[in-house]
Design a protein around this motif. Structure first.
Motif, PDB file in Angstrom:
ATOM      1  N   ILE A 105       0.989   5.440 -37.625  1.00 22.18           N
ATOM      2  CA  ILE A 105       1.832   4.487 -37.270  1.00 22.18           C
ATOM      3  C   ILE A 105       3.664   5.010 -37.349  1.00 22.18           C
ATOM      4  O   ILE A 105       4.286   5.154 -36.524  1.00 22.18           O
ATOM      5  N   PHE A 106       3.704   5.581 -38.627  1.00 26.99           N
ATOM      6  CA  PHE A 106       5.008   5.811 -39.008  1.00 26.99           C
ATOM      7  C   PHE A 106       5.485   7.233 -38.844  1.00 26.99           C
ATOM      8  O   PHE A 106       6.845   7.450 -38.464  1.00 26.99           O
ATOM      9  N   VAL A 107       4.482   8.231 -38.794  1.00 23.93           N
ATOM     10  CA  VAL A 107       4.889   9.564 -38.471  1.00 23.93           C
ATOM     11  C   VAL A 107       4.340   9.932 -37.266  1.00 23.93           C
ATOM     12  O   VAL A 107       5.409  10.503 -36.364  1.00 23.93           O
ATOM     13  N   ILE A 108       3.231   9.951 -36.761  1.00 20.12           N
ATOM     14  CA  ILE A 108       3.006  10.218 -35.231  1.00 20.12           C
ATOM     15  C   ILE A 108       3.617   9.401 -34.293  1.00 20.12           C
ATOM     16  O   ILE A 108       4.084  10.131 -33.392  1.00 20.12           O
ATOM     17  N   ASN A 109       3.658   8.074 -34.397  1.00 20.62           N
ATOM     18  CA  ASN A 109       4.144   7.296 -33.369  1.00 20.62           C
ATOM     19  C   ASN A 109       5.783   7.248 -33.803  1.00 20.62           C
ATOM     20  O   ASN A 109       6.501   6.363 -33.122  1.00 20.62           O
ATOM     21  N   LYS A 110       6.125   7.806 -34.835  1.00 22.73           N
ATOM     22  CA  LYS A 110       7.715   7.720 -35.219  1.00 22.73           C
ATOM     23  C   LYS A 110       8.168   6.304 -35.164  1.00 22.73           C
ATOM     24  O   LYS A 110       9.299   5.967 -35.051  1.00 22.73           O
ATOM     25  N   ILE A 111       7.287   5.232 -35.669  1.00 22.07           N
ATOM     26  CA  ILE A 111       7.688   3.777 -35.970  1.00 22.07           C
ATOM     27  C   ILE A 111       9.058   3.793 -36.737  1.00 22.07           C
ATOM     28  O   ILE A 111       9.786   2.973 -36.642  1.00 22.07           O
ATOM     29  N   SER A 112       8.992   4.684 -37.985  1.00 22.38           N
ATOM     30  CA  SER A 112       9.899   4.749 -38.833  1.00 22.38           C
ATOM     31  C   SER A 112      11.396   4.736 -38.465  1.00 22.38           C
ATOM     32  O   SER A 112      12.159   4.176 -38.663  1.00 22.38           O
ATOM     33  N   ASP A 113      11.397   5.794 -37.556  1.00 20.16           N
ATOM     34  CA  ASP A 113      12.532   5.932 -36.717  1.00 20.16           C
ATOM     35  C   ASP A 113      13.107   4.939 -35.934  1.00 20.16           C
ATOM     36  O   ASP A 113      14.395   4.554 -35.878  1.00 20.16           O
ATOM     37  N   GLU A 114      12.237   4.426 -35.284  1.00 21.83           N
ATOM     38  CA  GLU A 114      12.323   3.122 -34.561  1.00 21.83           C
ATOM     39  C   GLU A 114      12.969   2.118 -35.144  1.00 21.83           C
ATOM     40  O   GLU A 114      13.913   1.162 -34.758  1.00 21.83           O
ATOM     41  N   ILE A 115      12.359   1.798 -36.430  1.00 18.58           N
ATOM     42  CA  ILE A 115      12.711   0.588 -37.141  1.00 18.58           C
ATOM     43  C   ILE A 115      14.104   0.749 -37.678  1.00 18.58           C
ATOM     44  O   ILE A 115      15.044  -0.106 -37.739  1.00 18.58           O
ATOM     45  N   THR A 116      14.327   2.022 -38.318  1.00 16.44           N
ATOM     46  CA  THR A 116      15.571   2.281 -38.830  1.00 16.44           C
ATOM     47  C   THR A 116      16.630   2.289 -37.725  1.00 16.44           C
ATOM     48  O   THR A 116      17.947   1.607 -38.333  1.00 16.44           O
ATOM     49  N   GLN A 117      16.606   2.722 -36.519  1.00 13.50           N
ATOM     50  CA  GLN A 117      17.347   2.650 -35.497  1.00 13.50           C
ATOM     51  C   GLN A 117      17.841   1.313 -35.119  1.00 13.50           C
ATOM     52  O   GLN A 117      18.986   0.859 -34.889  1.00 13.50           O
ATOM     53  N   ASN A 118      16.857   0.243 -35.210  1.00 15.62           N
ATOM     54  CA  ASN A 118      17.062  -1.120 -34.676  1.00 15.62           C
ATOM     55  C   ASN A 118      17.794  -2.010 -35.740  1.00 15.62           C
ATOM     56  O   ASN A 118      18.047  -3.177 -35.620  1.00 15.62           O
TER      57      ASN A 118
END
Length: 225
Positions: A80-93
């Motif tokens: 979820i958070f590394v391969i799909n980079k959802i952590s970056d998406e969430i921080t940006q939003n």
């Protein structure tokens, strides 16, 4: 819930939100998520494919918790958070880094018509009051979910402010999608409720609760919970 408890929860929410904004907020960018209170994101890779369940815990006739082992959970979090980079998406939003505080994989089944006025599994409009306004929840379907499977319903932030909890109101957003969809929303700001599957059908999905943090991490209690 009595008025004293509601006031305590409201004060806690205000104070915790203020502290988080001072200590952890990285930016004040506007985004669709911050405006509406929810967001649907398409994953590049499925994260719940071929999972193995250790057992099921039956909370009641209509709600079951699906148990995974720690290794599988770690793999899912990485996807979820590394391969799909959802952590970056969430921080940006949102403007925050987060701690993954809670995770649950569960299944809800159809509720008979004559007891739907009861609170069986969060099937009435509600807010998650014990949290700050910055807390977010993530939902990922274990299988394709449509309205027949009781898709979760969410009101945007503006309509949530107008809601009386006994109102028969149409949702602004239904959590419908497949295994490559991820849904983000603010449970303290957006009224939401579980949809009820049609007869002989059920809904399976993963839910994660995230709270603002200095850096991206997960709670040391995550696996024991």
């Amino acid at each position: 819930m009595n008025l004293i408890k509601l006031k305590i929860l409201k004060i806690y929410s205000i104070i915790s939100t203020l502290i988080e904004n001072i200590l952890f907020k990285k930016n004040s960018n506007t985004s669709y998520l911050k405006k509406e209170g929810f967001l649907k994101v398409k994953l590049n890779e499925e994260v719940l494919k071929k999972i193995q369940l250790e057992k099921k815990i039956v909370r009641n006739e209509y709600f079951k918790i699906l148990i995974m082992d720690e290794i599988q959970i770690q793999k899912i979090l990485k996807k979820i958070f590394v391969i799909n980079k959802i952590s970056d998406e969430i921080t940006q939003n949102t403007g925050f880094n987060y701690k993954i505080s809670y995770l649950i994989l569960y299944e809800t089944s159809s509720i008979p018509q004559d007891i739907r006025n009861q609170e069986i599994y969060a099937n009435h409009w509600h807010f998650d009051k014990p949290y700050s306004k910055n807390t977010i929840k993530l939902i990922i379907p274990l299988e394709k979910i449509d309205t027949n499977l009781g898709a979760m319903k969410i009101l945007n932030m503006d309509n949530s402010k107008k809601l009386k909890l006994n109102d028969a109101i149409e949702s602004d957003f239904n959590v419908t999608g497949d295994e490559k969809d991820l849904f983000i929303f603010y449970p303290n700001l957006c009224a939401h409720k579980a949809g009820i599957p049609k007869k002989n059908k059920s809904r399976k999905q993963l839910m994660l609760q995230l709270n603002p943090s200095k850096k991206w991490c997960y709670s040391k209690y995550l696996f024991s919970k």
